[in-house]
Design a protein around this motif. Structure first.
Motif, PDB file in Angstrom:
ATOM      1  N   THR A  51      61.622  17.518  99.819  1.00 55.71           N
ATOM      2  CA  THR A  51      61.623  16.180  98.978  1.00 55.71           C
ATOM      3  C   THR A  51      62.854  15.122  99.459  1.00 55.71           C
ATOM      4  OG1 THR A  51      60.594  17.632  97.191  1.00 55.71           O
ATOM      5  CG2 THR A  51      61.546  15.454  96.583  1.00 55.71           C
ATOM      6  N   PRO A  52      62.743  14.075  99.371  1.00 52.13           N
ATOM      7  CA  PRO A  52      64.112  13.251  99.839  1.00 52.13           C
ATOM      8  C   PRO A  52      64.758  13.481  98.438  1.00 52.13           C
ATOM      9  CG  PRO A  52      62.113  11.687  99.210  1.00 52.13           C
ATOM     10  CD  PRO A  52      61.563  13.078  99.385  1.00 52.13           C
ATOM     11  N   GLY A  53      66.326  13.209  99.095  1.00 51.35           N
ATOM     12  CA  GLY A  53      67.240  13.467  98.066  1.00 51.35           C
ATOM     13  C   GLY A  53      67.667  12.383  97.380  1.00 51.35           C
ATOM     14  N   ASP A  54      68.883  12.410  96.728  1.00 52.09           N
ATOM     15  CA  ASP A  54      69.253  11.129  95.814  1.00 52.09           C
ATOM     16  C   ASP A  54      67.955  10.931  94.837  1.00 52.09           C
ATOM     17  OD1 ASP A  54      71.619  11.054  97.194  1.00 52.09           O
ATOM     18  OD2 ASP A  54      71.234   9.434  98.478  1.00 52.09           O
ATOM     19  N   GLY A  55      67.967   9.457  94.445  1.00 54.17           N
ATOM     20  CA  GLY A  55      66.934   9.109  93.536  1.00 54.17           C
ATOM     21  C   GLY A  55      65.547   8.536  94.183  1.00 54.17           C
ATOM     22  N   LEU A  56      65.210   9.045  95.450  1.00 57.80           N
ATOM     23  CA  LEU A  56      64.475   8.404  95.981  1.00 57.80           C
ATOM     24  C   LEU A  56      62.862   8.756  95.436  1.00 57.80           C
ATOM     25  CD1 LEU A  56      65.338   8.662  99.822  1.00 57.80           C
ATOM     26  CD2 LEU A  56      64.203   6.548  98.805  1.00 57.80           C
ATOM     27  N   SER A  57      62.874   9.877  94.877  1.00 63.12           N
ATOM     28  CA  SER A  57      61.762  10.291  94.273  1.00 63.12           C
ATOM     29  C   SER A  57      61.359   9.240  93.092  1.00 63.12           C
ATOM     30  CB  SER A  57      61.397  11.858  93.581  1.00 63.12           C
ATOM     31  OG  SER A  57      61.518  12.619  94.862  1.00 63.12           O
ATOM     32  N   ILE A  58      62.340   8.939  92.352  1.00 64.33           N
ATOM     33  CA  ILE A  58      62.220   8.044  91.248  1.00 64.33           C
ATOM     34  C   ILE A  58      61.917   6.692  91.504  1.00 64.33           C
ATOM     35  CG2 ILE A  58      63.653   7.124  89.227  1.00 64.33           C
ATOM     36  CD1 ILE A  58      65.323   9.487  88.989  1.00 64.33           C
ATOM     37  N   LEU A  59      62.456   6.289  92.816  1.00 64.00           N
ATOM     38  CA  LEU A  59      62.158   5.160  93.412  1.00 64.00           C
ATOM     39  C   LEU A  59      60.821   4.713  93.720  1.00 64.00           C
ATOM     40  CD1 LEU A  59      65.346   4.333  95.875  1.00 64.00           C
ATOM     41  CD2 LEU A  59      64.661   3.558  93.334  1.00 64.00           C
ATOM     42  N   TYR A  60      60.093   5.935  94.265  1.00 66.43           N
ATOM     43  CA  TYR A  60      58.737   5.815  94.373  1.00 66.43           C
ATOM     44  C   TYR A  60      57.853   5.802  93.265  1.00 66.43           C
ATOM     45  CZ  TYR A  60      58.839   6.236  99.726  1.00 66.43           C
ATOM     46  OH  TYR A  60      59.242   5.856 100.875  1.00 66.43           O
ATOM     47  N   LEU A  61      58.387   6.393  92.417  1.00 67.73           N
ATOM     48  CA  LEU A  61      57.687   6.298  91.185  1.00 67.73           C
ATOM     49  C   LEU A  61      57.655   4.854  90.565  1.00 67.73           C
ATOM     50  CD1 LEU A  61      56.466   7.598  88.263  1.00 67.73           C
ATOM     51  CD2 LEU A  61      58.756   7.958  87.601  1.00 67.73           C
ATOM     52  N   LEU A  62      58.977   4.285  90.643  1.00 71.46           N
ATOM     53  CA  LEU A  62      59.045   3.029  90.184  1.00 71.46           C
ATOM     54  C   LEU A  62      58.051   1.781  90.929  1.00 71.46           C
ATOM     55  CD1 LEU A  62      62.796   2.771  89.085  1.00 71.46           C
ATOM     56  CD2 LEU A  62      60.779   3.075  87.812  1.00 71.46           C
ATOM     57  N   ALA A 104      50.071   2.979  97.662  1.00 72.13           N
ATOM     58  CA  ALA A 104      51.013   2.189  98.251  1.00 72.13           C
ATOM     59  C   ALA A 104      52.158   1.583  97.126  1.00 72.13           C
ATOM     60  CB  ALA A 104      50.331   1.325  99.086  1.00 72.13           C
ATOM     61  N   PRO A 105      53.223   1.171  97.565  1.00 71.44           N
ATOM     62  CA  PRO A 105      53.986   0.802  96.682  1.00 71.44           C
ATOM     63  C   PRO A 105      53.395  -0.783  96.322  1.00 71.44           C
ATOM     64  CG  PRO A 105      55.400   1.375  98.434  1.00 71.44           C
ATOM     65  CD  PRO A 105      53.847   1.565  98.964  1.00 71.44           C
ATOM     66  N   ARG A 106      53.739  -0.950  94.684  1.00 74.22           N
ATOM     67  CA  ARG A 106      53.198  -2.099  93.950  1.00 74.22           C
ATOM     68  C   ARG A 106      54.443  -2.921  93.546  1.00 74.22           C
ATOM     69  NH1 ARG A 106      50.779   0.325  88.442  1.00 74.22           N
ATOM     70  NH2 ARG A 106      52.801   1.178  87.570  1.00 74.22           N
ATOM     71  N   GLU A 137      53.467  -6.404  87.458  1.00 76.50           N
ATOM     72  CA  GLU A 137      54.125  -7.726  87.234  1.00 76.50           C
ATOM     73  C   GLU A 137      55.094  -7.800  86.206  1.00 76.50           C
ATOM     74  OE1 GLU A 137      53.329 -10.178  89.443  1.00 76.50           O
ATOM     75  OE2 GLU A 137      52.227  -8.754  90.273  1.00 76.50           O
ATOM     76  N   ASP A 138      55.600  -6.636  85.449  1.00 76.70           N
ATOM     77  CA  ASP A 138      56.739  -6.735  84.517  1.00 76.70           C
ATOM     78  C   ASP A 138      57.812  -7.295  85.190  1.00 76.70           C
ATOM     79  OD1 ASP A 138      55.177  -5.332  82.734  1.00 76.70           O
ATOM     80  OD2 ASP A 138      56.222  -3.337  82.991  1.00 76.70           O
ATOM     81  N   PRO A 139      58.677  -8.041  84.246  1.00 76.99           N
ATOM     82  CA  PRO A 139      59.902  -8.718  84.759  1.00 76.99           C
ATOM     83  C   PRO A 139      60.985  -7.568  85.450  1.00 76.99           C
ATOM     84  CG  PRO A 139      59.762  -8.299  82.643  1.00 76.99           C
ATOM     85  CD  PRO A 139      58.528  -7.901  82.984  1.00 76.99           C
ATOM     86  N   ILE A 170      67.090   0.075  89.835  1.00 70.20           N
ATOM     87  CA  ILE A 170      66.297  -0.950  89.114  1.00 70.20           C
ATOM     88  C   ILE A 170      64.961  -1.363  89.922  1.00 70.20           C
ATOM     89  CG2 ILE A 170      68.548  -2.233  88.856  1.00 70.20           C
ATOM     90  CD1 ILE A 170      68.427  -3.573  91.575  1.00 70.20           C
ATOM     91  N   ASP A 171      64.127  -2.047  89.419  1.00 71.16           N
ATOM     92  CA  ASP A 171      62.947  -2.498  90.097  1.00 71.16           C
ATOM     93  C   ASP A 171      62.515  -3.821  89.532  1.00 71.16           C
ATOM     94  OD1 ASP A 171      62.284  -1.350  87.532  1.00 71.16           O
ATOM     95  OD2 ASP A 171      60.242  -1.353  88.153  1.00 71.16           O
TER      96      ASP A 171
END
Length: 442
Positions: free
Chosen positions: A294-305, A328-330, A375-377, A408-409
């Protein structure tokens, strides 16, 4: 009949910081067995006994002795522990959540006939010099310096600047740029006597990573992450930002093609790969290193976001041999690590509606974060403090030296950039000199 079980390996901190693995395995009714270095014994015994902690889902923990900077030092302990479990459980899957035990976990999977990246991949992904050996097409020019060759190594024959790397560490520990022969000799002296070192050409160019999901040798998901590091102002390479997906045009196809061929050369069969690349001015991609976990730092959370879907269930399905997919990322997501003034950590303040800093310390749980709709802000999701009040913050020499980050996202890359600037103005890291009285800047 033996109960069905699943073995997770790695740092106990990393396993608990990703509680979705524990939740997913518990949901399936699998007995959870954990192998972790002995340094985590005290914390693990406390947290597994706490019914309110995610670790309470773990049935047994095996503690193994070893040194993260010494090759193969954990292997015998891991094999010994799981031999006992093999007699009492029907082991259905194994997975290395963190870097430390990737290689012995590959040996477990191979003997048990379970899905894994494969012996070549799990061995090479724990050794920077083996990555240079198996992957010359993607490697910068380099020399492997075993411990016995350090004294005789001809530092005057090297074309500088070069990057020097201890081959078995992680989190950028010990990775530095050196400018001349005198600096190289001094850097050699900073490593442990038994460490093998890589001396390689310094590749200038933007850094990226690629997160890949592979099942039965088929690459079914790969995404490029843009990275920022401290290298422009220091000799070190500490990561300061991850952006998912990459927002620089014109490089994804080149990087993804190289990444696919790299995984094929490693005979990577099942699991997740986290590969770090640099793209030179010529457009050539160079592999810095690749990990089979699993990638480190917060990368798993970034993929969730970015995707709206967590990575962990897909990884568990791969490890169990079940059909897996991933979208795929949205949205665009980013984690930013803030630089700080050296000193004692006094406080972190956030001037943002509804957001307070989350003091998770070096061993605490990260908060659960819910993804937004496409499309959330733009949104600030969390500010994380990974040190404790009063900790001494020094210069950034490795990832472990970082203290504060935010997640952030946004729907677009431009909106994400604008949001980052505003959040940087809103978050302050307050430090005191060791001689300064407590409360002086509170």
């Amino acid at each position: 009949m033996k109960p069905d079980a699943f073995v997770l390996t790695g740092s106990f901190l990393v396993i608990c910081r990703a509680p979705l693995y524990l939740q997913e395995l518990s949901r399936r009714g699998l007995t959870i067995l954990v192998v972790t270095p002995s340094v985590w014994r005290e914390q693990a015994l406390v947290q597994t006994a706490d019914p309110d902690h995610p670790a309470s889902a773990i049935t047994e923990v095996a503690f193994v002795d070893g040194d993260v900077n010494t090759e193969n030092s954990f292997t015998a302990g891991v094999i010994s522990s799981v031999r006992d479990w093999r007699e009492r459980y029907a082991i259905r899957g194994v997975y290395a959540v963190g870097e430390t035990l990737v290689e012995p976990t590959g040996l477990l999977a191979d003997a048990l006939g379970l899905p894994s990246p494969g012996l070549r991949a799990t061995r090479a992904c724990r050794s920077k010099y083996l990555q240079r050996w198996y992957l010359p097409e993607f490697s910068p020019a380099s020399t492997v310096v075993p411990p016995a060759r350090r004294q005789s190594f001809d530092a005057d024959a090297v074309r500088y600047p070069v990057v020097v790397k201890p081959t078995g560490r992680h989190s950028s520990s010990g990775v530095e740029t050196v400018a001349d022969a005198a600096e190289l000799r001094a850097q050699f002296g900073s490593y442990l006597p038994h460490e093998t070192v890589l001396v390689e050409e310094k590749v200038a160019g933007q850094e990226f990573s690629v997160e890949s999901l592979v099942q039965d040798g088929r690459l079914f998901f790969a995404s490029v992450t843009r990275k920022e590091t401290t290298e422009s102002g220091t000799r070190c390479f500490v990561e300061l930002a991850h952006s998912v997906p990459n927002d620089i045009e014109g490089v994804d196809d080149v990087i993804l093609d190289a990444n696919r061929r790299m995984l094929e050369a490693l005979a990577f069969r099942n699991g997740i790969a986290h590969a770090e690349w640099r793209v030179a001015a010529s457009g050539r991609p160079y592999l810095m290193e690749v990990a089979a976990r699993t990638p480190g730092d917060g990368l798993s959370i970034l993929y969730l976001l970015a995707t709206g879907v967590p990575l962990e269930p897909a990884i568990v399905r791969i490890a169990l041999g079940e059909p897996a997919d991933y979208p795929a990322p949205r949205r665009y997501a980013r984690q930013v690590y803030l630089e700080h003034e050296p000193g004692l950590l006094a406080d972190v303040t956030v001037d943002w509606p509804g957001i307070v800093p989350q003091w998770v310390g070096e061993g605490g749980l990260w908060p659960e974060i819910e993804p937004g709709a496409p499309e959330d802000p733009p949104a600030l999701r969390a500010v994380l403090v990974t040190k404790d009040p009063g900790d001494l913050l020094g210069p950034l020499h490795s990832s472990d030296d970082r203290a504060v980050s935010f997640l952030i996202d946004a729907p677009t890359a431009a909106e994400l950039d604008e949001l980052e600037l505003r959040v940087r103005q809103a978050v302050r890291v307050h430090t005191l000199s060791p001689a300064e009285p407590a409360g002086a800047r509170m």
